[in-house]
Structure formats: structure tokens, C-alpha cells
Design a protein around this motif. Structure first.
Motif, PDB file in Angstrom:
ATOM      1  N   GLN A   9     -10.363  -5.918  11.085  1.00  0.00           N
ATOM      2  CA  GLN A   9      -9.111  -5.165  10.996  1.00  0.00           C
ATOM      3  C   GLN A   9      -7.996  -5.912  11.725  1.00  0.00           C
ATOM      4  O   GLN A   9      -6.905  -6.096  11.176  1.00  0.00           O
ATOM      5  N   TYR A  10      -8.270  -6.370  12.951  1.00  0.00           N
ATOM      6  CA  TYR A  10      -7.259  -7.094  13.726  1.00  0.00           C
ATOM      7  C   TYR A  10      -6.865  -8.393  13.030  1.00  0.00           C
ATOM      8  O   TYR A  10      -5.690  -8.771  13.003  1.00  0.00           O
ATOM      9  N   ASN A  12      -7.007  -9.061   9.778  1.00  0.00           N
ATOM     10  CA  ASN A  12      -6.225  -8.739   8.587  1.00  0.00           C
ATOM     11  C   ASN A  12      -4.803  -8.309   8.940  1.00  0.00           C
ATOM     12  O   ASN A  12      -3.840  -8.689   8.258  1.00  0.00           O
ATOM     13  N   GLU A  13      -4.653  -7.517  10.004  1.00  0.00           N
ATOM     14  CA  GLU A  13      -3.318  -7.100  10.439  1.00  0.00           C
ATOM     15  C   GLU A  13      -2.498  -8.308  10.890  1.00  0.00           C
ATOM     16  O   GLU A  13      -1.301  -8.406  10.591  1.00  0.00           O
ATOM     17  N   GLU A  15      -2.888 -11.398   9.866  1.00  0.00           N
ATOM     18  CA  GLU A  15      -2.567 -12.165   8.663  1.00  0.00           C
ATOM     19  C   GLU A  15      -1.358 -11.563   7.949  1.00  0.00           C
ATOM     20  O   GLU A  15      -0.432 -12.284   7.556  1.00  0.00           O
ATOM     21  N   ASP A  16      -1.346 -10.253   7.802  1.00  0.00           N
ATOM     22  CA  ASP A  16      -0.206  -9.584   7.150  1.00  0.00           C
ATOM     23  C   ASP A  16       1.076  -9.815   7.947  1.00  0.00           C
ATOM     24  O   ASP A  16       2.129 -10.100   7.365  1.00  0.00           O
ATOM     25  N   ALA A  17       0.999  -9.691   9.261  1.00  0.00           N
ATOM     26  CA  ALA A  17       2.188  -9.864  10.108  1.00  0.00           C
ATOM     27  C   ALA A  17       2.729 -11.285  10.024  1.00  0.00           C
ATOM     28  O   ALA A  17       3.952 -11.493   9.931  1.00  0.00           O
ATOM     29  N   ILE A  73       2.686 -11.381  15.705  1.00  0.00           N
ATOM     30  CA  ILE A  73       1.530 -10.579  16.122  1.00  0.00           C
ATOM     31  C   ILE A  73       1.902  -9.631  17.256  1.00  0.00           C
ATOM     32  O   ILE A  73       1.405  -8.506  17.322  1.00  0.00           O
ATOM     33  N   LEU A  76       2.749  -5.958  16.507  1.00  0.00           N
ATOM     34  CA  LEU A  76       1.746  -4.997  16.041  1.00  0.00           C
ATOM     35  C   LEU A  76       1.525  -3.914  17.096  1.00  0.00           C
ATOM     36  O   LEU A  76       1.476  -4.207  18.298  1.00  0.00           O
ATOM     37  N   ASN A  78      -1.040  -2.189  18.141  1.00  0.00           N
ATOM     38  CA  ASN A  78      -2.247  -2.188  18.970  1.00  0.00           C
ATOM     39  C   ASN A  78      -2.355  -3.428  19.859  1.00  0.00           C
ATOM     40  O   ASN A  78      -3.368  -3.624  20.527  1.00  0.00           O
ATOM     41  N   TYR A  93      -5.616  -7.145  22.869  1.00  0.00           N
ATOM     42  CA  TYR A  93      -5.341  -5.844  22.277  1.00  0.00           C
ATOM     43  C   TYR A  93      -5.466  -4.760  23.330  1.00  0.00           C
ATOM     44  O   TYR A  93      -6.103  -4.960  24.376  1.00  0.00           O
TER      45      TYR A  93
END
Length: 170
Positions: A9-10, A12-13, A15-17, A73, A76, A78, A93
């Protein structure tokens, strides 16, 4: 055991950011002990290669790429902190998880990693991983277990006397 779902999850987040606001898209893949199966909870970190090939990041200096990754990053919700080192962006995190994001440029036989303000010579990690896996197979699959035991024992040494996980694997 590591929390694979949380790490995914971290990753993927992140990567999107990172992909927001650039031309092309990065791909993030596991590296280091996670990729080799020698990860030890509480000792190993989670290394991720941020493959910047065919993106607008590829034309930037390594320091600029790391600054961009860190900035994206850090936004984000979290994320507690994101800091740059000479080769990575280390992300902590809020739940205590720590992950390393290493910008790399893939080549035919390996990759180039950020090294201060320049790109390194080609690193042949796939060869090392392949040779490690072959040796592990010859040892009946016991090499990865031995490396994990050695990493745990190494963690008991005073900080100035500890070997890196990579050197133990070598």
C-alpha cells in the motif's frame, strides 16, 4: 515476517504521488533484502527502486530527482517524515514503518543509482541476485536462513562494529 500488504500500500501510494506532475510514469519495485528473501523484521529496511526511465525525471540531476521524490511523498497523509541521503529518500510513516526509495535508471544489464549529485556506474544487482539464488539452491535453500540468522546476530554487535546487510549477503 513483514507486513506485505501495508508495504505494498505504501509503495503504491508513493508511486502515485511521484507520478503526479511528471511526464511518463515511474515504476517502483522491491530491491535489497526483500527481493532476495533475506528480510529480517526489525533489522532490515524495505528498499524500493524508483525506476525513472522514460520520464521527465531522467533528464534531472540525482539531487533534483531525490528532492522531487521527497517532496511528493512527504505530502502523503500517513507519512511522518521524508529525508534525503546521498543515494535514497528515507520515509518514516506514522506507524513506525521505514522505507527507502532509491531513484535508479535501468540499463540493459543493471541500473545506475543516485550517488550524490551524479549517477553511478552500472550496478549489476540482477547478477548478484541470480548468483545468490543459485548458491542458495546448491545449499538446499538454507543460505537465506543462514543470512537471516547472521543478520540477527550482527544486530547484537555495537553499532560501530556491525556489518551492513549487503555485506553479510555477499
Amino acid at each position: 515476517k513483514r507486513d506485505r500488504e501495508k508495504h505494498m500500500q505504501y509503495r503504491n501510494e508513493a508511486e502515485d504521488a511521484i507520478n503526479e506532475g511528471i511526464e511518463g510514469s515511474v515504476n517502483i519495485v522491491y530491491a535489497g533484502s526483500v527481493a532476495k528473501g533475506t528480510y529480517v523484521e526489525g533489522i532490515s529496511d524495505v528498499d524500493n527502486h524508483v525506476c525513472i526511465n522514460d520520464t521527465s525525471l531522467e533528464r534531472m540531476k540525482p539531487s533534483e530527482v531525490k528532492a522531487y521524490i521527497c517532496q511528493q511523498i512527504a505530502k502523503l497523509p500517513n507519512v511522518k517524515s521524508a529525508t534525503e541521503t546521498s543515494k535514497t529518500v528515507t520515509v518514516t510513516y506514522k506507524d513506525g514503518t521505514e522505507m527507502q526509495f532509491v531513484p535508479v535508471i535501468k540499463t540493459k544489464n543493471g541500473y545506475r543509482v543516485a550517488d550524490g549529485n551524479r549517477w553511478s556506474n552500472v550496478v549489476y544487482e540482477n547478477r548478484f541476485k541470480r548468483d545468490f539464488q543459485r548458491t542458495n539452491k546448491k545449499c538446499g535453500g538454507r543460505l537465506t536462513a543462514l543470512v537471516r540468522v547472521l543478520k540477527k546476530e550482527n544486530a547484537n554487535n555495537p553499532k560501530g562494529q556491525r556489518m551492513s546487510g549487503h555485506h553479510i549477503e555477499v
